[in-house]
Design a protein around this motif. Sequence first.
Motif, PDB file in Angstrom:
ATOM      1  N   MET A   1       0.677  -1.165   0.327  1.00 26.19           N
ATOM      2  CA  MET A   1      -0.267   0.022   0.086  1.00 26.19           C
ATOM      3  C   MET A   1       0.680   1.232  -0.015  1.00 26.19           C
ATOM      4  SD  MET A   1      -3.164  -1.392   2.836  1.00 26.19           S
ATOM      5  CE  MET A   1      -3.902   0.237   2.680  1.00 26.19           C
ATOM      6  N   VAL A   2       2.236   1.288   0.963  1.00 22.14           N
ATOM      7  CA  VAL A   2       2.497   2.168   1.079  1.00 22.14           C
ATOM      8  C   VAL A   2       3.394   2.675  -0.464  1.00 22.14           C
ATOM      9  CG1 VAL A   2       5.191   3.593   1.787  1.00 22.14           C
ATOM     10  CG2 VAL A   2       3.162   1.917   3.456  1.00 22.14           C
ATOM     11  N   ALA A   3       4.358   1.468  -1.014  1.00 24.99           N
ATOM     12  CA  ALA A   3       4.529   1.139  -2.173  1.00 24.99           C
ATOM     13  C   ALA A   3       3.716   1.852  -3.415  1.00 24.99           C
ATOM     14  CB  ALA A   3       5.723   0.429  -2.846  1.00 24.99           C
ATOM     15  N   LEU A   4       2.647   1.596  -3.348  1.00 32.13           N
ATOM     16  CA  LEU A   4       1.689   2.149  -3.998  1.00 32.13           C
ATOM     17  C   LEU A   4       1.179   3.534  -4.557  1.00 32.13           C
ATOM     18  CD1 LEU A   4      -0.638   1.299  -6.978  1.00 32.13           C
ATOM     19  CD2 LEU A   4      -2.471   0.122  -5.291  1.00 32.13           C
ATOM     20  N   GLN A   5       1.447   3.878  -3.434  1.00 30.06           N
ATOM     21  CA  GLN A   5       0.617   5.258  -3.188  1.00 30.06           C
ATOM     22  C   GLN A   5       2.109   6.201  -3.276  1.00 30.06           C
ATOM     23  OE1 GLN A   5       0.091   6.033   1.471  1.00 30.06           O
ATOM     24  NE2 GLN A   5      -2.076   5.119   1.248  1.00 30.06           N
ATOM     25  N   SER A   6       3.058   6.122  -3.019  1.00 25.20           N
ATOM     26  CA  SER A   6       3.925   6.356  -3.695  1.00 25.20           C
ATOM     27  C   SER A   6       4.136   6.619  -5.203  1.00 25.20           C
ATOM     28  CB  SER A   6       5.728   5.952  -2.739  1.00 25.20           C
ATOM     29  OG  SER A   6       6.457   6.589  -3.330  1.00 25.20           O
ATOM     30  N   LEU A   7       3.971   5.326  -4.990  1.00 22.81           N
ATOM     31  CA  LEU A   7       4.143   5.130  -7.342  1.00 22.81           C
ATOM     32  C   LEU A   7       3.039   6.368  -7.825  1.00 22.81           C
ATOM     33  CD1 LEU A   7       4.861   4.282  -9.758  1.00 22.81           C
ATOM     34  CD2 LEU A   7       3.594   2.191  -9.448  1.00 22.81           C
ATOM     35  N   LYS A   8       1.819   6.708  -7.275  1.00 21.24           N
ATOM     36  CA  LYS A   8       0.543   7.090  -7.955  1.00 21.24           C
ATOM     37  C   LYS A   8       1.038   8.572  -7.787  1.00 21.24           C
ATOM     38  CE  LYS A   8      -3.032   4.454  -6.452  1.00 21.24           C
ATOM     39  NZ  LYS A   8      -4.281   3.720  -6.258  1.00 21.24           N
ATOM     40  N   ALA A   9       1.880   8.711  -6.637  1.00 19.67           N
ATOM     41  CA  ALA A   9       2.235  10.461  -6.189  1.00 19.67           C
ATOM     42  C   ALA A   9       3.614  11.183  -7.532  1.00 19.67           C
ATOM     43  CB  ALA A   9       3.157  10.643  -4.154  1.00 19.67           C
ATOM     44  N   THR A  10       4.465   9.286  -8.252  1.00 19.99           N
ATOM     45  CA  THR A  10       5.488   9.940  -8.302  1.00 19.99           C
ATOM     46  C   THR A  10       4.710   9.903  -9.770  1.00 19.99           C
ATOM     47  OG1 THR A  10       6.636   8.969  -7.668  1.00 19.99           O
ATOM     48  CG2 THR A  10       7.295   8.969  -9.488  1.00 19.99           C
ATOM     49  N   ASN A  11       3.666   9.561 -10.255  1.00 18.42           N
ATOM     50  CA  ASN A  11       3.066   9.503 -11.465  1.00 18.42           C
ATOM     51  C   ASN A  11       2.207  10.385 -11.876  1.00 18.42           C
ATOM     52  OD1 ASN A  11       4.264   7.115 -12.628  1.00 18.42           O
ATOM     53  ND2 ASN A  11       2.546   5.828 -11.671  1.00 18.42           N
ATOM     54  N   LYS A  12       2.222  11.078 -10.752  1.00 17.57           N
ATOM     55  CA  LYS A  12       1.320  12.638 -11.017  1.00 17.57           C
ATOM     56  C   LYS A  12       1.782  13.552 -10.555  1.00 17.57           C
ATOM     57  CE  LYS A  12      -2.077  15.422  -8.362  1.00 17.57           C
ATOM     58  NZ  LYS A  12      -3.405  15.609  -7.435  1.00 17.57           N
ATOM     59  N   ALA A  13       2.954  13.564 -10.227  1.00 19.29           N
ATOM     60  CA  ALA A  13       4.060  15.003 -10.813  1.00 19.29           C
ATOM     61  C   ALA A  13       4.339  14.327 -12.024  1.00 19.29           C
ATOM     62  CB  ALA A  13       4.793  14.296  -9.503  1.00 19.29           C
ATOM     63  N   LEU A  14       4.820  13.528 -12.536  1.00 19.89           N
ATOM     64  CA  LEU A  14       5.208  12.983 -13.929  1.00 19.89           C
ATOM     65  C   LEU A  14       4.831  13.690 -14.866  1.00 19.89           C
ATOM     66  CD1 LEU A  14       8.022  12.023 -15.383  1.00 19.89           C
ATOM     67  CD2 LEU A  14       6.623   9.723 -15.053  1.00 19.89           C
ATOM     68  N   ASP A  15       3.242  13.565 -14.947  1.00 22.77           N
ATOM     69  CA  ASP A  15       2.538  13.660 -15.732  1.00 22.77           C
ATOM     70  C   ASP A  15       1.938  15.131 -15.992  1.00 22.77           C
ATOM     71  OD1 ASP A  15       0.906  11.163 -16.293  1.00 22.77           O
ATOM     72  OD2 ASP A  15      -0.643  11.548 -14.696  1.00 22.77           O
ATOM     73  N   VAL A  16       2.254  15.988 -14.646  1.00 20.98           N
ATOM     74  CA  VAL A  16       2.393  17.945 -14.274  1.00 20.98           C
ATOM     75  C   VAL A  16       3.092  18.212 -15.210  1.00 20.98           C
ATOM     76  CG1 VAL A  16       2.709  19.338 -12.972  1.00 20.98           C
ATOM     77  CG2 VAL A  16       1.086  17.557 -12.356  1.00 20.98           C
ATOM     78  N   VAL A  17       4.747  17.466 -14.965  1.00 21.16           N
ATOM     79  CA  VAL A  17       6.217  17.762 -15.447  1.00 21.16           C
ATOM     80  C   VAL A  17       5.900  17.363 -16.848  1.00 21.16           C
ATOM     81  CG1 VAL A  17       8.586  16.866 -15.852  1.00 21.16           C
ATOM     82  CG2 VAL A  17       7.443  17.184 -13.660  1.00 21.16           C
ATOM     83  N   GLN A  18       5.669  16.360 -17.613  1.00 26.23           N
ATOM     84  CA  GLN A  18       5.280  15.845 -19.372  1.00 26.23           C
ATOM     85  C   GLN A  18       3.817  17.267 -19.477  1.00 26.23           C
ATOM     86  OE1 GLN A  18       3.685  11.923 -18.607  1.00 26.23           O
ATOM     87  NE2 GLN A  18       6.493  11.481 -19.221  1.00 26.23           N
ATOM     88  N   GLY A  19       3.477  17.252 -18.980  1.00 22.74           N
ATOM     89  CA  GLY A  19       2.316  18.710 -19.622  1.00 22.74           C
ATOM     90  C   GLY A  19       3.142  19.894 -19.227  1.00 22.74           C
ATOM     91  N   ARG A  20       4.053  20.238 -18.326  1.00 23.79           N
ATOM     92  CA  ARG A  20       4.702  22.107 -18.842  1.00 23.79           C
ATOM     93  C   ARG A  20       5.771  21.432 -19.909  1.00 23.79           C
ATOM     94  NH1 ARG A  20       6.449  22.792 -12.602  1.00 23.79           N
ATOM     95  NH2 ARG A  20       4.336  23.643 -11.866  1.00 23.79           N
ATOM     96  N   ILE A  21       6.424  20.179 -19.785  1.00 19.29           N
ATOM     97  CA  ILE A  21       7.525  20.602 -21.389  1.00 19.29           C
ATOM     98  C   ILE A  21       7.054  20.201 -22.954  1.00 19.29           C
ATOM     99  CG2 ILE A  21       9.189  18.357 -22.063  1.00 19.29           C
ATOM    100  CD1 ILE A  21       9.718  17.659 -19.480  1.00 19.29           C
ATOM    101  N   SER A  22       5.519  19.580 -22.871  1.00 20.51           N
ATOM    102  CA  SER A  22       4.658  19.614 -23.797  1.00 20.51           C
ATOM    103  C   SER A  22       4.008  20.904 -23.884  1.00 20.51           C
ATOM    104  CB  SER A  22       3.766  18.292 -23.840  1.00 20.51           C
ATOM    105  OG  SER A  22       2.871  19.144 -22.959  1.00 20.51           O
ATOM    106  N   THR A  23       3.453  21.704 -23.786  1.00 15.83           N
ATOM    107  CA  THR A  23       2.978  23.228 -23.838  1.00 15.83           C
ATOM    108  C   THR A  23       4.246  23.937 -23.234  1.00 15.83           C
ATOM    109  OG1 THR A  23       2.072  23.261 -21.175  1.00 15.83           O
ATOM    110  CG2 THR A  23       0.446  21.919 -22.773  1.00 15.83           C
ATOM    111  N   GLY A  24       4.659  23.704 -22.483  1.00 17.91           N
ATOM    112  CA  GLY A  24       5.589  25.462 -22.515  1.00 17.91           C
ATOM    113  C   GLY A  24       5.577  26.369 -21.288  1.00 17.91           C
ATOM    114  N   PHE A  25       3.968  25.388 -21.105  1.00 11.96           N
ATOM    115  CA  PHE A  25       3.393  26.628 -20.039  1.00 11.96           C
ATOM    116  C   PHE A  25       3.327  25.213 -18.064  1.00 11.96           C
ATOM    117  CE2 PHE A  25       1.290  28.010 -23.176  1.00 11.96           C
ATOM    118  CZ  PHE A  25       1.440  29.540 -23.719  1.00 11.96           C
TER     119      PHE A  25
END
Length: 293
Positions: free
Chosen positions: A11-35
């Motif tokens: 459960m702890v590992a899954l929560q940590s992975l979800k948080a990482t994936n969420k942060a990764l989505d944010v960064v990928q969105g910034r890179i793709s849009t430039g904003f």
Amino acid sequence: MASIMTNTSAMVALQSLKATNKALDVVQGRISTGFRVAQASDNAAYWSIATTMRSDNKALSAIQDSLGLGAGRIDTAYTAMNNVIEAVDAIKTKLINARGASAENQEKIQAEIDILQDQIKAAAVGANYAGTNILATDNAGPLEIAASYNRASDGTVSIGTISVELAGIRLFAADGTTTDATQHLAHDVMQIDIVANGDDANIDAYLKDIETALAAMSTAAANLGSAKNRLDLQKDFVSNLMDSIERGVGQLVDADMNEESTRLQALQVQQQLGIQALSIANQNAQNILALFK
């Protein structure tokens, strides 16, 4: 305690992975849009400020177009006015030559003056730019040119204008006629006729009218030149202001691509480690089976 009902480590590992994936989505969105602030949910305050500033920049773009049109009108009138002044100077020379000349020579001189008068009228009436003529016009009021878009601290907006007075610039009415010298600068010049009035006294009077007209036209040309300089300065200011606003918006909402690329690499490593940690945590349940063999 080892439990097959609740795998706390997974459960702890899954929560940590979800948080990482969420942060990764944010960064990928910034890179793709430039904003880094692409929508209100990213940062409502910055998004609102940036949206207002972008809107103001669009308004300033329209102001820049207005200044360009205004400068074109003024420049066209200035060019025509200089041409008119040259023709009036030529008429003055003809009048001096006509003083004391024979009637036959005065007729020839008047024919030349007629050509110059036609040129004066043609230059003024032909000084059109974008459907506007300020040398041959019935408009006695000032020419108002939108020159600035101002937003006060309370959010209210206003349009600033540059006014060009036409009363001291008009040469003719819109139809190419003149009423009097107080309304149309070319009136006295267009009345010159040394065939009908060729004695020295009348020619001297014509010369006096010419000098008065030249002085008024020179003042008008100077005013047009000053107005054009004012418009050019304002165009440069608006252009620089638009660049400043664009930079300001960028500082609020643009993503730092160097920072985001570094963060992306770090998050990708965290994602891989999270997947590995989750895999290890899930293997713990399998290890319990070994106790029953």
